[in-house]
Scaffold this active site. Structure first.
Site, PDB file in Angstrom:
ATOM      1  N   GLU A   9     -16.290   6.352 -15.613  1.00 53.29           N
ATOM      2  CA  GLU A   9     -15.807   7.468 -16.426  1.00 53.29           C
ATOM      3  C   GLU A   9     -16.983   8.296 -16.953  1.00 53.29           C
ATOM      4  O   GLU A   9     -18.068   7.778 -17.174  1.00 53.29           O
ATOM      5  CB  GLU A   9     -14.963   6.961 -17.605  1.00 53.29           C
ATOM      6  CG  GLU A   9     -13.608   6.438 -17.143  1.00 53.29           C
ATOM      7  CD  GLU A   9     -12.694   6.030 -18.293  1.00 53.29           C
ATOM      8  OE1 GLU A   9     -11.487   6.218 -18.166  1.00 53.29           O
ATOM      9  OE2 GLU A   9     -13.191   5.514 -19.315  1.00 53.29           O
TER      10      GLU A   9
ATOM     11  N   CYS B 138     -21.598  13.200 -21.033  1.00 53.82           N
ATOM     12  CA  CYS B 138     -21.860  11.802 -21.358  1.00 53.82           C
ATOM     13  C   CYS B 138     -21.650  11.018 -20.065  1.00 53.82           C
ATOM     14  O   CYS B 138     -20.539  10.969 -19.534  1.00 53.82           O
ATOM     15  CB  CYS B 138     -20.883  11.360 -22.448  1.00 53.82           C
ATOM     16  SG  CYS B 138     -21.051   9.621 -22.878  1.00 53.82           S
TER      17      CYS B 138
ATOM     18  N   CYS C   1     -19.725  -3.010 -17.933  1.00 52.92           N
ATOM     19  CA  CYS C   1     -20.987  -3.341 -18.607  1.00 52.92           C
ATOM     20  C   CYS C   1     -21.092  -4.850 -18.695  1.00 52.92           C
ATOM     21  O   CYS C   1     -20.111  -5.519 -19.017  1.00 52.92           O
ATOM     22  CB  CYS C   1     -21.007  -2.732 -20.009  1.00 52.92           C
ATOM     23  SG  CYS C   1     -22.581  -2.958 -20.883  1.00 52.92           S
TER      24      CYS C   1
ATOM     25  N   CYS D  38     -20.697  -6.433 -26.341  1.00 51.94           N
ATOM     26  CA  CYS D  38     -20.628  -6.014 -27.740  1.00 51.94           C
ATOM     27  C   CYS D  38     -19.152  -6.073 -28.154  1.00 51.94           C
ATOM     28  O   CYS D  38     -18.284  -5.560 -27.444  1.00 51.94           O
ATOM     29  CB  CYS D  38     -21.176  -4.603 -27.897  1.00 51.94           C
ATOM     30  SG  CYS D  38     -22.893  -4.442 -27.333  1.00 51.94           S
TER      31      CYS D  38
ATOM     32  N   CYS E 159     -16.758  -2.824 -28.537  1.00 53.46           N
ATOM     33  CA  CYS E 159     -16.804  -1.800 -27.489  1.00 53.46           C
ATOM     34  C   CYS E 159     -15.806  -2.111 -26.373  1.00 53.46           C
ATOM     35  O   CYS E 159     -15.765  -3.229 -25.859  1.00 53.46           O
ATOM     36  CB  CYS E 159     -18.220  -1.722 -26.912  1.00 53.46           C
ATOM     37  SG  CYS E 159     -18.383  -0.496 -25.585  1.00 53.46           S
TER      38      CYS E 159
ATOM     39  N   CYS F  40     -16.776   7.563 -28.296  1.00 56.45           N
ATOM     40  CA  CYS F  40     -17.756   6.483 -28.168  1.00 56.45           C
ATOM     41  C   CYS F  40     -17.067   5.129 -28.139  1.00 56.45           C
ATOM     42  O   CYS F  40     -16.245   4.824 -28.996  1.00 56.45           O
ATOM     43  CB  CYS F  40     -18.712   6.472 -29.361  1.00 56.45           C
ATOM     44  SG  CYS F  40     -19.590   7.989 -29.596  1.00 56.45           S
TER      45      CYS F  40
HETATM   46  N1  SAH Z   1     -25.119   0.487 -23.575  1.00 53.68           N
HETATM   47  C1  SAH Z   1     -25.706   1.656 -24.197  1.00 53.68           C
HETATM   48  C2  SAH Z   1     -25.012   2.940 -23.798  1.00 53.68           C
HETATM   49  C3  SAH Z   1     -23.599   3.087 -24.324  1.00 53.68           C
HETATM   50  S1  SAH Z   1     -23.660   4.215 -25.650  1.00 53.68           S
HETATM   51  C4  SAH Z   1     -25.699   1.485 -25.699  1.00 53.68           C
HETATM   52  O1  SAH Z   1     -25.001   0.598 -26.186  1.00 53.68           O
HETATM   53  O2  SAH Z   1     -26.416   2.191 -26.392  1.00 53.68           O
HETATM   54  C5  SAH Z   1     -22.109   4.025 -26.409  1.00 53.68           C
HETATM   55  C6  SAH Z   1     -22.269   4.028 -27.908  1.00 53.68           C
HETATM   56  O3  SAH Z   1     -20.980   3.894 -28.519  1.00 53.68           O
HETATM   57  C7  SAH Z   1     -23.096   2.859 -28.381  1.00 53.68           C
HETATM   58  O4  SAH Z   1     -23.863   3.230 -29.479  1.00 53.68           O
HETATM   59  C8  SAH Z   1     -22.016   1.893 -28.784  1.00 53.68           C
HETATM   60  O5  SAH Z   1     -22.492   0.912 -29.647  1.00 53.68           O
HETATM   61  C9  SAH Z   1     -21.021   2.811 -29.425  1.00 53.68           C
HETATM   62  N2  SAH Z   1     -19.700   2.216 -29.540  1.00 53.68           N
HETATM   63  C10 SAH Z   1     -19.208   1.166 -28.852  1.00 53.68           C
HETATM   64  N3  SAH Z   1     -17.942   0.894 -29.239  1.00 53.68           N
HETATM   65  C11 SAH Z   1     -17.637   1.802 -30.188  1.00 53.68           C
HETATM   66  C12 SAH Z   1     -16.463   2.062 -30.940  1.00 53.68           C
HETATM   67  N4  SAH Z   1     -15.374   1.321 -30.771  1.00 53.68           N
HETATM   68  N5  SAH Z   1     -16.485   3.080 -31.826  1.00 53.68           N
HETATM   69  C13 SAH Z   1     -17.590   3.845 -31.960  1.00 53.68           C
HETATM   70  N6  SAH Z   1     -18.720   3.665 -31.263  1.00 53.68           N
HETATM   71  C14 SAH Z   1     -18.754   2.651 -30.386  1.00 53.68           C
END
Ligand code: SAH
Length: 327
Positions: free
Chosen positions: A83, A97, A104, A108, A111, A319
């Site tokens: 996506e 983006c 992945c 986390c 996420c 995000c």
């Molecule tokens: N793996 C890399 C690139 C992904 S960036 C990284 O983690 O930085 C995606 C961003 O969205 C990251 O900062 C992640 O922590 C954040 N994110 C993940 N789940 C989220 C959520 N449910 N709400 C808001 N931000 C989130």
């Protein structure tokens, strides 16, 4: 488009090398098909149309949010979901983006991408083709590697893509690579010549909490990650953005803001607080007041802090929401 494959086919057809550059220039300017490339001989265009897929990705679905944000779901040739999102702002900024992996491997807990099955690393062409898809719709000027995947675990392909994005109008200065804190990747990003920006997904200032919500912290704990980001700053003299998702009652207390401020040198870091987007995880997002108190505490400590504008939440494009549910 796979430019290696294109080069190969051009060679087989006995065509001069510069044809590759011609075709790429058309793509980078948003051409929709081989037909449009009018400085290539018609016979060659026909031959290439049969032999080289115009994109390495097939568009599977596209959705538009009430705020204008567009999310595209693609499939790779081996049917992996990917996506990407296009965000347009009133000031003329148009930011893509991009995803670096299908799914992945990190997990986390907040996420959505982390909860889907990991597919594989994307190739540089598959990364650029996400941007090219949106380039056919509009001119682009910013890029963030904040889609699916951990860019630092696929850095060769990410840097390969970053070498091509300027042709689309996206300079390296306007390209940000976001990481969970994958230390060797941060050091490699610091050592390569492009002025790319670094964003760090930190989300907690102490190891116990960070390990709980981001298991990768067991491998690269907070102090090592911050040390690597400090080295990046020293090498590049570019501020590092710290991303911090606001989870109610988990990491949003004023004491935690003070601990975060202690960790960060105000000359080197800017904090971006991210309102939590629903992702099927057990967390609740912090309320407006908690986010504002957290931000004010950081500012009192001299750390610049902003709250990220939420975009595309109604189409699961915000995000942390990319999980290719439609696939
Ligand atoms: N793996 C890399 C690139 C992904 S960036 C990284 O983690 O930085 C995606 C961003 O969205 C990251 O900062 C992640 O922590 C954040 N994110 C993940 N789940 C989220 C959520 N449910 N709400 C808001 N931000 C989130």
């Amino acid at each position: 488009m796979d430019l290696d494959l294109l080069g190969q086919r051009l060679g087989e057809a006995g065509e001069p090398d510069y044809r590759r550059g011609q075709a790429w220039a058309w793509q980078a300017r948003g051409a929709r098909d081989w037909e449009a490339m009018t400085d290539l001989p018609a016979g060659l265009r026909e031959r290439l149309a049969a032999e080289v897929p115009f994109s390495t990705l097939e568009l599977e679905a596209e959705e538009v949010s009430s705020d204008g944000t567009v999310k595209a779901l693609f499939l790779t040739a081996d049917r992996r979901p990917v996506e990407a999102v296009l965000m347009s702002y009133r000031d003329g900024r148009r930011s893509v983006c991009l995803s670096s992996q299908s799914g992945c491997p990190l997990t986390c807990t907040f996420c959505a991408t982390g909860s889907m099955k990991f597919g594989r690393n994307l190739t540089a062409w598959e990364i650029v083709d996400q941007a090219l898809h949106f380039r056919r719709r509009a001119e682009l000027n910013h890029c963030v590697f904040m889609g699916m995947g951990e860019p630092m675990m696929n850095l060769d392909a990410v840097l390969g893509a970053c070498g091509l994005l300027p042709d689309l109008g996206i300079t390296s200065r306007r390209t940000a690579v976001s990481t969970v804190g994958w230390v060797p990747g941060i050091d490699r990003l610091a050592a390569q010549p492009r002025p790319l920006r670094l964003a760090l997904s930190l989300h907690a200032a102490d190891d116990a909490l960070r390990s709980e919500i981001m298991p990768v912290n067991d491998r690269y704990p907070v102090s090592e990650v911050i040390a690597a980001c400090n080295r990046f700053y020293e090498a590049k003299r570019r501020m590092v953005f710290v991303e911090y998702v606001m989870l109610a009652g988990v990491n949003d207390q004023v004491g935690q803001a003070l601990a975060l401020a202690d960790l960060l040198d105000p000359k080197r870091y800017k904090v971006n607080l991210i309102p939590y987007n629903p992702s099927g995880s057990p967390y609740e997002g912090s309320g407006k007041a908690a986010i504002e108190a957290f931000r004010a505490t950081l500012e009192d400590q001299g750390i610049r802090a902003t709250v990220r504008l939420t975009r595309g939440r109604d189409i699961d494009a915000a995000c942390g929401q990319l999980a290719a549910r439609a696939a």
